[in-house]
Scaffold this active site. Sequence first.
Site, PDB file in Angstrom:
ATOM      1  CB  THR A  44       8.867   1.019  -5.493  1.00 30.23           C
ATOM      2  OG1 THR A  44       9.388   0.567  -4.229  1.00 30.23           O
ATOM      3  CG2 THR A  44      10.021   1.407  -6.398  1.00 30.23           C
ATOM      4  CB  ILE A 106      12.411  -1.236  -1.664  1.00 30.47           C
ATOM      5  CG1 ILE A 106      11.736  -2.592  -1.932  1.00 30.47           C
ATOM      6  CG2 ILE A 106      13.480  -1.339  -0.571  1.00 30.47           C
ATOM      7  CD1 ILE A 106      12.683  -3.630  -2.528  1.00 30.47           C
ATOM      8  CB  ILE A 137      13.431   0.292   4.583  1.00 31.08           C
ATOM      9  CG1 ILE A 137      14.843  -0.201   4.256  1.00 31.08           C
ATOM     10  CG2 ILE A 137      12.457  -0.864   4.761  1.00 31.08           C
ATOM     11  CD1 ILE A 137      15.004  -0.902   2.919  1.00 31.08           C
ATOM     12  CE  LYS A 138       6.618   3.850   0.162  1.00 30.84           C
ATOM     13  NZ  LYS A 138       5.847   4.034  -1.101  1.00 30.84           N
ATOM     14  CB  ILE A 139       8.033   1.131   7.859  1.00 31.65           C
ATOM     15  CG1 ILE A 139       9.352   0.364   7.687  1.00 31.65           C
ATOM     16  CG2 ILE A 139       7.215   0.550   9.005  1.00 31.65           C
ATOM     17  CD1 ILE A 139      10.283   0.434   8.895  1.00 31.65           C
TER      18      ILE A 139
END
Length: 367
Positions: A44, A106, A137-139
């Site tokens: 996403t 996300i 977790i997207k960074i």
Amino acid sequence: MSEATQRTSDSGVSIWLDDLSRTRIESGSLQDLIAHKNVVGVTTNPSIFQKALSQVGPYDEQLKQLGKVDVETAVRELTTTDVRNATDIFREVAEKSDYVDGRVSIEVDPRLAHDTETTKKQAVELWEKVNRPNAMIKIPATLEGLPAITATLAKGISVNVTLIFSLERYEQVMDAFIEGIAQAAANGHDLKHMGSVASFFVSRVDTAVDKLLEQNGSDAAKALEGKAAVANARLAYQLFEKKFAEDPRWADLEAKGAKKQRPLWASTGTKNAAYSDCKYVDELVAPFVVNTMPEKTLNALADHGNGAESISGTYEESKAVMDKLAELGINIKDVTDQLESAGVSQFINSWDSVLADTQAGIDRVNA
């Protein structure tokens, strides 16, 4: 099962869907794509949530339950609920693949792209809020994002590094990953179920470079149209192979159960109608990669994709493409720097729309 998506998977590519919404989850669409098109994960981003949350209806029931909360809280609740439900759908895939796949990503608030400390804090908050072992977790891979990537991994949290455009930044991302895994090991975390991907953006490179080539107008420039993005990504894969084969730190971590950070091809929908609608899938097939694609691209792949390995043996050709671009005065670093900046700005704009649409939903259900 689609023969073409099966061939692609058999060649070593994990097919992920670049889309998520409440409607897709509740309609059974996601389960159908797992069953029939080899989809083994979901990504996403703020633009995807903007599209989902702009729909009137699917989120109203949860908004009513939340009541008159502030919009930031509402967005957090809506998005983490979707991601949590999707991770549950993929739980069996995750378990069967030993948590290599079955991942749902996300993203931290894109407004934090240049704020290391707040990114680190929000990454932990999102991980705890979703509370599923197969989440990621997207960074973003901004300079300020790199230490946040390491710190987040050090806490035992799986990370999808996003918005990578250049080979230089990709090398920095791999180093940040290895350091993070080393710290996770030192902190006593079980490495076996940790995962990470490095999202290397593809089609946007061609969009930017092709525009410069058209401005040049020469035959030499014309011959290079549609070649920069794939060449850039193939050279990134070469870096991936070299790093995880030769870095002595990695050998020690792998012996402790750590899994490689896989390259993930992002932005794989074809934006130029003159190119194959499977271009950024079929030309980037290799073992240990992920390709996250919009449903339109997934359907094209399922219908008429090739799926055969297509990176091996291409490194000299890819380097030649980049050298020819330089000879024409195209500075690929300038291009990728601009794309990173534009990518951050685009996601911030999408996030602003998410907030506005969610506020409208709050007002509507509480009227």
